[in-house]
Design an enzyme around this catalytic site. Structure first.
Site, PDB file in Angstrom:
ATOM      1  N   ARG A  34       0.550  -1.319   0.291  1.00  0.00           N
ATOM      2  CA  ARG A  34      -0.096  -0.211  -0.014  1.00  0.00           C
ATOM      3  C   ARG A  34       0.759   1.344  -0.276  1.00  0.00           C
ATOM      4  NH1 ARG A  34      -3.191   2.174  -2.900  1.00  0.00           N
ATOM      5  NH2 ARG A  34      -3.465  -0.336  -2.766  1.00  0.00           N
ATOM      6  N   LYS A  51       2.112  25.494  -4.668  1.00  0.00           N
ATOM      7  CA  LYS A  51       0.650  24.560  -3.852  1.00  0.00           C
ATOM      8  C   LYS A  51       0.745  23.196  -3.949  1.00  0.00           C
ATOM      9  CE  LYS A  51      -1.801  28.699  -6.049  1.00  0.00           C
ATOM     10  NZ  LYS A  51      -2.940  29.028  -6.650  1.00  0.00           N
ATOM     11  N   LYS A  82       4.151  39.729  -5.303  1.00  0.00           N
ATOM     12  CA  LYS A  82       2.815  39.721  -5.359  1.00  0.00           C
ATOM     13  C   LYS A  82       2.227  41.367  -4.742  1.00  0.00           C
ATOM     14  CE  LYS A  82       2.842  34.384  -5.202  1.00  0.00           C
ATOM     15  NZ  LYS A  82       1.616  33.241  -4.900  1.00  0.00           N
ATOM     16  N   GLU A  89       4.090  40.190  -9.900  1.00  0.00           N
ATOM     17  CA  GLU A  89       3.353  39.567 -10.639  1.00  0.00           C
ATOM     18  C   GLU A  89       2.472  40.911 -10.925  1.00  0.00           C
ATOM     19  OE1 GLU A  89      -0.217  37.209  -8.338  1.00  0.00           O
ATOM     20  OE2 GLU A  89      -0.668  38.621  -8.328  1.00  0.00           O
ATOM     21  N   ASP A 128      -1.399  37.313 -14.069  1.00  0.00           N
ATOM     22  CA  ASP A 128      -2.463  36.830 -13.649  1.00  0.00           C
ATOM     23  C   ASP A 128      -3.729  36.390 -14.371  1.00  0.00           C
ATOM     24  OD1 ASP A 128      -2.413  35.314 -11.910  1.00  0.00           O
ATOM     25  OD2 ASP A 128      -3.483  36.555 -10.154  1.00  0.00           O
TER      26      ASP A 128
END
Lengths: 301, 301, 301, 301, 301, 301
Positions: free
Chosen positions: D121, D156, D188, D218, D239
């Protein structure tokens, strides 16, 4: 003897009240308490308590000695509760090294009921194990209290808990022997055999280590002791000798080095050995085989 | 009873030879053995051995049981030697769970003499502690061998060593109770009080947990047991009951759920309790208070 | 069935309000949050924020759900901020297990602006991942809410995050299956084959484990189920069966043991399976493949 | 553009065969694999396998892709087996970054049957999770393969698995963006606002960091881009722009700095964005929301 | 003097060849080497090497001393290579404690070229740092080689590296002072002041510690020394005394206890101090301020 | 030059006040401080202090610079005291990066006397080591302050302390080079040789890495530099060149890429190298060989 032990006759010195036992700093105990909690909480936490006890319930609990003994490990118990929930307040009635009577309250714990129940077992596992060691130590210490001999421990400790168990020995009135392989030289029979004799082993050790590392040699016979005393080291471990042999050994040493008796010593056998006048008797039993001191948690709601 | 224990009468089933005890995978034991070695080696290693034993010396040592008992922890001893020096060869004469007679060789270890001496104490600390637990377990198991009752352990284990001590209990022929707080529900008196009664506690627990988590409830009286049996769970912990009370409890349960007796059980008291017909007797003594099994290392040069 | 699931029809019992989800103790979550922060901070910390944001700047930020879902992991987000700077105040509007509407504020965070920006990504990575799992679980739970069937998870979890993901499943209204290899017996086809049949495997398992460890067996066919029912265990895993087969299986079992259906179950396929009357449907998808719930951090200056 | 990306048109350069993906050194992956095994083994190991499978049984198993995809994480799977039992032999048919067809064998594993079942597993959890990421990355890469645009990931990632997930992105043909907060500057909107404007933020960053740390800013609008280009940095993150806006942005930049588009990009939306001529499109989806690639273990006895 | 240092005149003893320096067991050094590699590999590994060096390339490299000095840390260098790739073969030409001439090869390393380049910096960081300490120690030792005085180190070591740096001091011919706060008593001015005088401090210490823990007291003046000698301990630390004061101190002590001089000692100032006849001179400089020994890696392809 | 360094002439920009140095978050430094304390406390804690200093004694201590230098590491010192006893108050007079005069108080510490003495050495070991690095960096920075050249560090750091030592370099006014092997590409002679030339190595690197990873190439000769400039990367490392060669190299580069000089650079040799107009000079000496800044603790009772 290189450094006279206080408990050995020190003629001119007034007796000292023993210093209160210093607690271990939190940075030393937090990893072991956190690990014990994680071991118990596993991957799901306390499912029973979470399912049955309301989150808002507050409670007060009493740590109670179910039998008489010497307490050790209270800081670990306190930390177990606070690591589960830092709102728990732990108020100790005693400090490590003090005796508790059967039925006596040792500490009171107040806070969220869930936290009390979740941390209970880990807290008790620490304090009952360490109090068991302190109590076993104190029993031997008491048995020889009227002699100049003191009890000390060994490296026969539970893996992972040496610092705690050495502390518990101190709590019981014992002294610590080596903390590990690296802080003192203890030449045993196997070292002697592989080094080619006591004298060679001692010479090699002196060459290797600095002045802050004592040297002790184990001997099994009085002849070996006589050989050792030709070039004495700091201490001698007299292994498995009878009280009569020990007395003769102590006479031979005549205060020049520290004398330590070892070999399956219990509270029963200790007085006869101590009567020989040895400075120390050391025993692994107090750390590896002492039963716990039964301490429970009574929740008062 | 929801899931009949094999040792309880299973009429039509032939008796099974117990499966050999599975070793714990190295990935589980290596951290604890390495930590124990680092605890002993400290910041300087084995100064005595390094100073007195030639690096080139080879030796063979025998792990010998100084008293009779059941062996556990051989893999940890083997690992202690190989983590100090991977040239050490460890040959076990027994496997965990087998009995050793007094004086019997348990394993032979061959390799650099320094490594044998450096790892000796850690290896023995593991194997003597765990064999002590296995032996204590086996003593109770033997005392009730002619009954359908089996002995099991608790969560009263030494902090940090639960997986090892649970393994030692299995080595001694015992069964494991919960491994931690997260793998089964055990509703005790405090949970009942805070939940507002046994029925409420049981209902809450059922709501919270999945089908792979058994529910056991502790009761102190037969009246509590009767109440519990109105809506039975998987098991009942009958705490501190006399043999007579236990027998009545077993009769009340009538095989519907597992029955477990607890409360300061020893090899002496176990047979009377087992005679009641309870499925299990559980005891913390085998993990928290069992003395070590004395195992030594004899170096043959 | 050995232990009736509450959600299965329980005639005489009034329906219970589900207990609020218990948070995981900080001692369980701190290591994983600290590790995640260290992973992101690397060897130099947040160079962008340190270079561009004044140390004295204070700010307030809002955690906002960008889409509707069930929230889980708020404690981890809160801890991420406080481990970066313990002056940060985290005020949650919801608790784990509660639904958030698209656009709804989930929590407010106030403190030094640098700390908010430095911890932002780690906090969001936890809460969006775990809320994704809770939301996926809740979707299946909702799809079968009018049946007696409940959804549960598997051991197909992200390495290192099992305790958190099992918690997220509970937050979504699901039940947990085994937490690991050690807390229950699940006999699958490979075990059966290597043990020499279902009956042999079951007998061996019963011999090995204690009463707090349930036994479940996986079967692929009704014939295997019939064989199993001759000596029933606690639960049966009915793998990859059609709704019709499941219905027949449920009829065969007739409430004697817990029934669990598995095999690529989604919110779409769940209702048809649940209609069979199985107690549980289990799915790895909710932990290994659920997309995140999009949660963002809006800084209000 | 400060450093031309190879995939952007490089007129005079012959196309390069992509270098084979380098494996992560064992010292990087062993802690995470060992932790995953310990998480699954808990405090008792694999009770099912130990109870039902003879210790002497040998087996061969095949890792098989149940669906088509790009493989990643084979070294982790191999390590999972060998950490449970170092006698297991793992023979990979593919290497990380290679495609597998549905039904194709990915690797063969031979050794003690218990070890195969115990590690199964954890091994599959790693390889199916990482292959899921590689496959999701490769899908986007394939969708834009006829453009000069390449896909890259973000921060992320799943807590604790960043190094592995970044590796899986490379396996899928993607590029890595920042590895953490400390290896590049990404300014940002919040940084800009707190620094007092783009120009001030950029100046502060240049002052603070060395020449081995790139600076990206950004922007949300073309006006912000124009302002940035007055004093250009290494890269601009465009963005949430439409394809038309992106095309205008690319024209404004005119090759002076790297252009990166972001904002909920999928394999469906990627081609239109890539048609704008941006150098990179970045997406968190491939790491935080990619479903696993279904990979199973078939035991051949 | 309680335990005569071998280097002090020992009339009747034949001079001993110094024992070869014992290596630190792998279990002690692996965590620090692995941590150093992980620190350098970060979250992406060696991107330069992986991008530019073929996986199949084999290479041989030579560790070469760019300047003369005493070598220490070879085991750590060897381990760094093997933890990156266990196919690397490391053949040492010297052992820790041996001198290398400028330009001399210290070891040869053969294996995959990538592994050699990836581990190079970590391996060199260890061996050059520790050889720097060994060399600095050896310089002082050489400067006083014709006296009975030996050089020893302090607790002024680099955080996290104490065991390694103490080993390096031994490699340079020095002795180790205390390994930490727990293995010997060193009463300094602040302890004396808070204890209420030297005599009180000494009495308290004797009461608290066992026979395996030496007691040393720091004095600044000859008057303090005289007071101490009324009830002598194991050693005295003569702090910041001139050679003349030291000589007088040595005369006062007259061999009863170990004498140690300290205070900003260098190879230049050491001979004058040693001429006083002190047993030891201790210096933090050799561990906290010694420059590295320049050791490089030459790759021979 | 791809990204102009601020300190290089930036015609139109007003000079910036350097940003105050950002502290490292506690989550980054706590593990290393706790480890250093545990290393010093060993298995028994501070036996000297516990034996001689009353538990109730309070004290105030001053951290004093014994010599002039730049301070770094104050947060680590503060943490060392608070991890021993969280009642200690640490008030810093300076912040990391500020200069201290000889004799100047750096911080005041108040709390239980035992805690001050127990944490003293660890606190000083950190702050004196890191201040030594900051001071060495600042000396070189000052020597070239009237040029456009800045000093930066290397990966030649003490194992385990890279993040701290990189921070200390920033405290001294230096810039950081790569933090590890994974955050930038630095192609050295061995990579070039194994890749088959500079052009091939550069092409491979561009293919492998994303836009947030700069590429630097080491050259030893002006011919190599000319070859590199045909297809320029982000930066060039000019190794072991004379000031005259460096000047010619800077002229060749003509501002297109960052220029960095390296090779046994000291405060003495730095001005001549900086006169060449290189952007950066890098040196390992400041991290691997800087002597400590002598900082002591004076206890005022």
């Amino acid at each position: 003897m290189s450094r006279p032990l206080t408990t050995a006759a020190q003629g001119t010195e007034a007796p000292l009240a023993p210093a209160p036992l210093a607690p271990l700093p939190r940075v030393m105990i937090e990893p072991v308490v956190a690990a014990a909690l994680r071991e118990d909480l596993g991957r799901g936490g306390d499912v029973t308590t979470n399912a049955t006890v309301p989150a808002s319930a507050q409670a007060t609990a009493r740590l109670v000695a179910r039998e008489a003994g010497v307490i050790a490990g209270l800081d670990l118990a306190a930390l177990a509760f606070s690591l589960v929930d830092d709102r728990v307040r732990f108020e100790a009635d005693l400090t490590d090294g003090q005796p508790a009577a059967a039925g006596q309250q040792v500490a009171a714990v107040t806070g969220p009921a869930r936290a009390l129940l979740t941390a209970e077992r880990v807290a008790l596992n620490f304090v009952s194990h360490l109090s068991g060691i302190a109590t076993a130590t104190a029993e031997i210490a008491a048995a020889i209290a009227d002699t100049g001999t003191r009890v000390c421990c060994t490296r026969k400790t539970t893996p992972g808990l040496r610092a705690l168990e050495k502390h518990a020995v101190r709590a019981g009135g014992g002294l610590n022997h080596r903390m590990g392989l690296d802080d003192a030289v203890l030449i045993k029979d196997n070292h002697v055999a592989l080094a080619g004799g006591v004298a060679a082993a001692v010479r090699s050790a002196r060459q290797a280590v600095g002045h802050m590392m004592p040297i002790e040699v184990e001997v099994d016979t009085l002849d070996q002791l006589r050989e050792l005393l030709e070039d004495p080291v700091d201490a001698v471990l007299l292994d498995n000798m009878t009280p009569a042999e020990l007395a003769e050994a102590v006479a031979l040493v005549d205060g020049r080095i520290v004398t330590e008796a070892s070999g399956r010593i219990t509270a029963q056998s200790a007085p006869a050995l101590a009567a020989s006048g040895v400075d120390l008797i050391s025993t692994g039993w107090i750390t590896h085989s002492a039963p716990i001191l039964d301490i429970g948690l009574d929740i008062a709601r």
